[in-house]
Design a protein around this motif. Structure first.
Motif, PDB file in Angstrom:
ATOM      1  N   VAL A  23       2.312 123.186   1.848  1.00  0.00           N
ATOM      2  CA  VAL A  23       1.117 123.146   2.686  1.00  0.00           C
ATOM      3  C   VAL A  23       0.179 124.285   2.301  1.00  0.00           C
ATOM      4  O   VAL A  23       0.597 125.443   2.192  1.00  0.00           O
ATOM      5  N   SER A  24      -1.090 123.962   2.099  1.00  0.00           N
ATOM      6  CA  SER A  24      -2.075 124.981   1.749  1.00  0.00           C
ATOM      7  C   SER A  24      -3.460 124.525   2.193  1.00  0.00           C
ATOM      8  O   SER A  24      -3.658 123.368   2.556  1.00  0.00           O
ATOM      9  N   VAL A  25      -4.395 125.453   2.170  1.00  0.00           N
ATOM     10  CA  VAL A  25      -5.797 125.124   2.419  1.00  0.00           C
ATOM     11  C   VAL A  25      -6.636 125.715   1.302  1.00  0.00           C
ATOM     12  O   VAL A  25      -6.269 126.716   0.689  1.00  0.00           O
ATOM     13  N   ASP A  26      -7.760 125.081   1.032  1.00  0.00           N
ATOM     14  CA  ASP A  26      -8.674 125.581   0.008  1.00  0.00           C
ATOM     15  C   ASP A  26     -10.074 125.062   0.323  1.00  0.00           C
ATOM     16  O   ASP A  26     -10.256 124.221   1.210  1.00  0.00           O
ATOM     17  N   LEU A  27     -11.029 125.552  -0.430  1.00  0.00           N
ATOM     18  CA  LEU A  27     -12.412 125.153  -0.218  1.00  0.00           C
ATOM     19  C   LEU A  27     -12.649 123.753  -0.764  1.00  0.00           C
ATOM     20  O   LEU A  27     -12.299 123.440  -1.905  1.00  0.00           O
ATOM     21  N   LEU A  28     -13.248 122.905   0.058  1.00  0.00           N
ATOM     22  CA  LEU A  28     -13.808 121.659  -0.432  1.00  0.00           C
ATOM     23  C   LEU A  28     -15.242 121.953  -0.841  1.00  0.00           C
ATOM     24  O   LEU A  28     -15.993 122.566  -0.093  1.00  0.00           O
ATOM     25  N   TYR A  29     -15.636 121.553  -2.042  1.00  0.00           N
ATOM     26  CA  TYR A  29     -17.040 121.699  -2.416  1.00  0.00           C
ATOM     27  C   TYR A  29     -17.383 120.684  -3.483  1.00  0.00           C
ATOM     28  O   TYR A  29     -16.505 120.070  -4.099  1.00  0.00           O
ATOM     29  N   ALA A  30     -18.685 120.508  -3.687  1.00  0.00           N
ATOM     30  CA  ALA A  30     -19.173 119.403  -4.514  1.00  0.00           C
ATOM     31  C   ALA A  30     -19.243 119.740  -5.993  1.00  0.00           C
ATOM     32  O   ALA A  30     -19.956 119.067  -6.738  1.00  0.00           O
ATOM     33  N   GLY A  31     -18.540 120.763  -6.439  1.00  0.00           N
ATOM     34  CA  GLY A  31     -18.505 121.112  -7.853  1.00  0.00           C
ATOM     35  C   GLY A  31     -19.434 122.235  -8.233  1.00  0.00           C
ATOM     36  O   GLY A  31     -19.288 122.838  -9.297  1.00  0.00           O
ATOM     37  N   SER A  32     -20.418 122.539  -7.383  1.00  0.00           N
ATOM     38  CA  SER A  32     -21.320 123.669  -7.618  1.00  0.00           C
ATOM     39  C   SER A  32     -21.854 124.142  -6.278  1.00  0.00           C
ATOM     40  O   SER A  32     -21.824 123.411  -5.277  1.00  0.00           O
ATOM     41  N   VAL A  33     -22.350 125.370  -6.258  1.00  0.00           N
ATOM     42  CA  VAL A  33     -22.837 125.966  -5.017  1.00  0.00           C
ATOM     43  C   VAL A  33     -24.041 125.204  -4.469  1.00  0.00           C
ATOM     44  O   VAL A  33     -24.169 125.001  -3.261  1.00  0.00           O
ATOM     45  N   GLY A  34     -24.930 124.777  -5.350  1.00  0.00           N
ATOM     46  CA  GLY A  34     -26.158 124.130  -4.929  1.00  0.00           C
ATOM     47  C   GLY A  34     -26.077 122.619  -4.894  1.00  0.00           C
ATOM     48  O   GLY A  34     -27.056 121.934  -5.175  1.00  0.00           O
ATOM     49  N   ALA A  35     -24.914 122.082  -4.538  1.00  0.00           N
ATOM     50  CA  ALA A  35     -24.747 120.631  -4.447  1.00  0.00           C
ATOM     51  C   ALA A  35     -24.137 120.287  -3.089  1.00  0.00           C
ATOM     52  O   ALA A  35     -23.480 121.118  -2.458  1.00  0.00           O
ATOM     53  N   ARG A  36     -24.350 119.050  -2.637  1.00  0.00           N
ATOM     54  CA  ARG A  36     -23.819 118.609  -1.346  1.00  0.00           C
ATOM     55  C   ARG A  36     -23.168 117.237  -1.486  1.00  0.00           C
ATOM     56  O   ARG A  36     -23.645 116.398  -2.243  1.00  0.00           O
ATOM     57  N   LYS A  37     -22.111 117.048  -0.728  1.00  0.00           N
ATOM     58  CA  LYS A  37     -21.449 115.749  -0.638  1.00  0.00           C
ATOM     59  C   LYS A  37     -20.865 115.582   0.758  1.00  0.00           C
ATOM     60  O   LYS A  37     -20.707 116.556   1.499  1.00  0.00           O
ATOM     61  N   ALA A  38     -20.520 114.345   1.106  1.00  0.00           N
ATOM     62  CA  ALA A  38     -19.839 114.088   2.362  1.00  0.00           C
ATOM     63  C   ALA A  38     -18.440 114.706   2.324  1.00  0.00           C
ATOM     64  O   ALA A  38     -17.798 114.773   1.270  1.00  0.00           O
ATOM     65  N   VAL A  39     -17.960 115.176   3.472  1.00  0.00           N
ATOM     66  CA  VAL A  39     -16.630 115.780   3.540  1.00  0.00           C
ATOM     67  C   VAL A  39     -15.566 114.796   3.058  1.00  0.00           C
ATOM     68  O   VAL A  39     -14.638 115.169   2.329  1.00  0.00           O
ATOM     69  N   SER A  40     -15.678 113.522   3.441  1.00  0.00           N
ATOM     70  CA  SER A  40     -14.682 112.536   3.019  1.00  0.00           C
ATOM     71  C   SER A  40     -14.658 112.382   1.500  1.00  0.00           C
ATOM     72  O   SER A  40     -13.583 112.231   0.898  1.00  0.00           O
ATOM     73  N   ALA A  41     -15.829 112.444   0.861  1.00  0.00           N
ATOM     74  CA  ALA A  41     -15.900 112.321  -0.598  1.00  0.00           C
ATOM     75  C   ALA A  41     -15.273 113.538  -1.270  1.00  0.00           C
ATOM     76  O   ALA A  41     -14.537 113.407  -2.265  1.00  0.00           O
ATOM     77  N   MET A  42     -15.554 114.741  -0.752  1.00  0.00           N
ATOM     78  CA  MET A  42     -14.961 115.950  -1.338  1.00  0.00           C
ATOM     79  C   MET A  42     -13.455 115.965  -1.144  1.00  0.00           C
ATOM     80  O   MET A  42     -12.702 116.317  -2.059  1.00  0.00           O
ATOM     81  N   ALA A  43     -12.993 115.572   0.052  1.00  0.00           N
ATOM     82  CA  ALA A  43     -11.554 115.530   0.303  1.00  0.00           C
ATOM     83  C   ALA A  43     -10.869 114.524  -0.612  1.00  0.00           C
ATOM     84  O   ALA A  43      -9.793 114.792  -1.152  1.00  0.00           O
ATOM     85  N   GLY A  44     -11.495 113.371  -0.809  1.00  0.00           N
ATOM     86  CA  GLY A  44     -10.922 112.370  -1.696  1.00  0.00           C
ATOM     87  C   GLY A  44     -10.865 112.835  -3.134  1.00  0.00           C
ATOM     88  O   GLY A  44      -9.857 112.648  -3.820  1.00  0.00           O
ATOM     89  N   ALA A  45     -11.941 113.461  -3.604  1.00  0.00           N
ATOM     90  CA  ALA A  45     -11.997 113.935  -4.985  1.00  0.00           C
ATOM     91  C   ALA A  45     -10.969 115.025  -5.251  1.00  0.00           C
ATOM     92  O   ALA A  45     -10.418 115.117  -6.356  1.00  0.00           O
ATOM     93  N   GLN A  46     -10.701 115.875  -4.252  1.00  0.00           N
ATOM     94  CA  GLN A  46      -9.765 116.984  -4.427  1.00  0.00           C
ATOM     95  C   GLN A  46      -8.369 116.655  -3.906  1.00  0.00           C
ATOM     96  O   GLN A  46      -7.494 117.512  -3.908  1.00  0.00           O
ATOM     97  N   ARG A  47      -8.179 115.409  -3.458  1.00  0.00           N
ATOM     98  CA  ARG A  47      -6.882 114.907  -2.991  1.00  0.00           C
ATOM     99  C   ARG A  47      -6.357 115.708  -1.797  1.00  0.00           C
ATOM    100  O   ARG A  47      -5.148 115.964  -1.680  1.00  0.00           O
ATOM    101  N   ALA A  48      -7.261 116.112  -0.907  1.00  0.00           N
ATOM    102  CA  ALA A  48      -6.860 116.755   0.342  1.00  0.00           C
ATOM    103  C   ALA A  48      -6.401 115.692   1.324  1.00  0.00           C
ATOM    104  O   ALA A  48      -6.905 114.566   1.324  1.00  0.00           O
ATOM    105  N   VAL A  49      -5.445 116.034   2.184  1.00  0.00           N
ATOM    106  CA  VAL A  49      -4.984 115.084   3.186  1.00  0.00           C
ATOM    107  C   VAL A  49      -5.868 115.113   4.431  1.00  0.00           C
ATOM    108  O   VAL A  49      -5.885 114.169   5.226  1.00  0.00           O
ATOM    109  N   ALA A  50      -6.621 116.209   4.600  1.00  0.00           N
ATOM    110  CA  ALA A  50      -7.487 116.341   5.763  1.00  0.00           C
ATOM    111  C   ALA A  50      -8.496 117.440   5.499  1.00  0.00           C
ATOM    112  O   ALA A  50      -8.371 118.202   4.531  1.00  0.00           O
ATOM    113  N   GLY A  51      -9.489 117.523   6.381  1.00  0.00           N
ATOM    114  CA  GLY A  51     -10.467 118.586   6.225  1.00  0.00           C
ATOM    115  C   GLY A  51     -11.563 118.519   7.266  1.00  0.00           C
ATOM    116  O   GLY A  51     -11.704 117.525   7.988  1.00  0.00           O
ATOM    117  N   VAL A  52     -12.331 119.588   7.336  1.00  0.00           N
ATOM    118  CA  VAL A  52     -13.513 119.657   8.190  1.00  0.00           C
ATOM    119  C   VAL A  52     -14.659 120.237   7.373  1.00  0.00           C
ATOM    120  O   VAL A  52     -14.451 120.845   6.314  1.00  0.00           O
TER     121      VAL A  52
END
Length: 414
Positions: free
Chosen positions: A79-108
């Motif tokens: 079990v761990s936590v880490d930052l979800l982000y869209a690949g760069s500081v100046g980019a935005r994505k939906a939380v569900s898309a970032m979680a899916g791309a990074q294979r997180a089981v959950a997130g906010v």
């Protein structure tokens, strides 16, 4: 504080109850069920190994707030936590898309961000977040000046440098991360005042790395340390440093990706004047680090302002403005992380910052931060056997808002 919020009729009705709410606590995190006047517990609903999910409702004078809670046991293997982000500081994505791309089981969702630029016509918002950010031990950015923040007013004694973080010891904590850096030139050493920021301090120099992305850097020279809406500076310089030597000098900040092995320096006022002394071909060395107030460098950090510290709500919290909110809390000596997002469905009440701090305390947190809220508030969870994370709350805008970062939970699912 308990007496103060007695008027709130604080009765938590657990609709789908996580293990920590079912009694006994997780990893010493304390049990919200212990305060019988505040909570009625139901059955447990595990979401993954060491991760549980709950819904709750809270009666307040304005109606009923409905919310969703993830409880994460950081002592569980895997079990761990880490930052979800869209690949760069100046980019935005939906939380569900970032979680899916990074294979997180959950997130906010995470930090507040540069969402609009109505005060500066022709200047595009960067989408970059307010506070420091660290992902997998990599420093992504530092904090903007307090006066350049987006979001509610800071409670007394807090700053844009405040974060919730997890160290190599796998313990969550509140911390404050300040940039320590310099630009060494043939004429001496200059202080570095920003790393991948949408707003540089007046008179400062900021560094932009490949992690910044392709977003324009013009916004970095707009506003002042105390007035976000102040005009953009007319005294600016941008210097491109590639493999330790000055490659290009320009009068205004540019846009476009920063190649690997390259750092772009942007200066305003005094910082611009110092950068103009450089010449193409000269050697320049840029160093930077984020220094915390707690021992050990964080492996993960995201900006958010504290509302609860050492088991008590901070003094001076707003008790008037109600909104949909997201929060993260720490309990169990740093081994338990609470991630909460409210529903934004029409008819659901929001919470004030004071009520949010009280709620996080009742759930078992000793420390907690307020994260971005309103249309950004999102909690996602992956169904067992699925690679897709789905939104469990109801964002107030009717759909997910693209955001710059979030808190991702990683664990084995049944």
């Amino acid at each position: 504080m308990k007496q103060r919020f007695g008027r709130v009729r604080a009765v938590l009705t657990v609709l789908v109850t996580a293990g920590v709410l079912a009694g006994g606590g997780v990893a010493g995190g304390g049990s919200a069920a212990a305060s019988g006047d505040a909570l009625r517990a139901g059955r447990a609903a595990p979401a993954a190994s060491g991760v549980t999910y709950a819904q709750f409702s809270l009666a307040v004078p304005r109606g009923t707030a409905h919310g969703h809670l993830l409880t994460v046991d950081l002592r569980r293997p895997g079990v761990s936590v880490d930052l979800l982000y869209a690949g760069s500081v100046g980019a935005r994505k939906a939380v569900s898309a970032m979680a899916g791309a990074q294979r997180a089981v959950a997130g906010v969702n995470g930090d507040f961000f540069n969402i609009t630029e109505t005060q500066h016509p022709g200047v595009e918002p960067t989408g970059a977040s307010v506070g420091p950010a660290i992902a997998a031990g990599q420093r992504l950015k530092s904090a903007v000046p307090d006066g350049q923040r987006f979001g509610p007013a800071l409670p007394p004694g807090t700053t844009a440098e405040d974060v919730i973080a997890v160290g190599a010891d796998r313990r969550a904590r509140l911390d404050r991360l300040s940039l320590r850096g310099s630009v060494t030139t043939p004429d001496g050493r200059l202080p570095l005042r920003g790393l991948n920021l949408y707003a540089l301090p007046v008179g400062g120099i900021g560094a932009y790395t490949p992690q910044w992305g392709t977003t324009s850097r013009v916004r970095a020279t707009c506003g002042t340390d105390t007035d976000r809406a102040a005009p953009c500076s007319t005294d600016t310089t941008e210097v491109t440093v590639r493999r330790g030597r000055v490659e290009k000098i320009a009068d205004t900040p540019g846009r476009g990706g920063v190649p690997e092995g390259t750092t772009v320096l942007v200066g305003r006022e005094e910082g611009a004047q110092q950068l103009r002394k450089l010449s193409v071909g000269e050697r320049v060395r840029v160093t930077e680090r984020l220094a915390g107030q707690r021992p050990g460098a964080p492996r993960f950090a995201v900006g958010g302002f504290p509302v609860l510290r050492d088991g008590a709500p901070l003094p001076g919290l707003d008790t008037v403005a109600s909104a949909v909110r997201t929060a993260a809390g720490v309990g169990g000596g740093g081994h338990v992380l609470y991630l909460l997002a409210l529903d934004g469905t029409k008819g659901n009440a929001g919470l004030t910052i004071g009520e949010l701090a009280w709620l996080m305390q009742r759930l078992g947190a000793r420390d907690a931060v307020n994260l971005d809220g309103g249309g950004s508030s999102t909690l996602v969870l992956r169904d067992p056997g699925s690679g897709t994370a789905t939104v469990r709350n109801h964002p107030s805008g009717g759909a997910e808002r693209p955001v710059p970062n979030g808190i991702g939970v990683f664990a084995r699912q049944p």
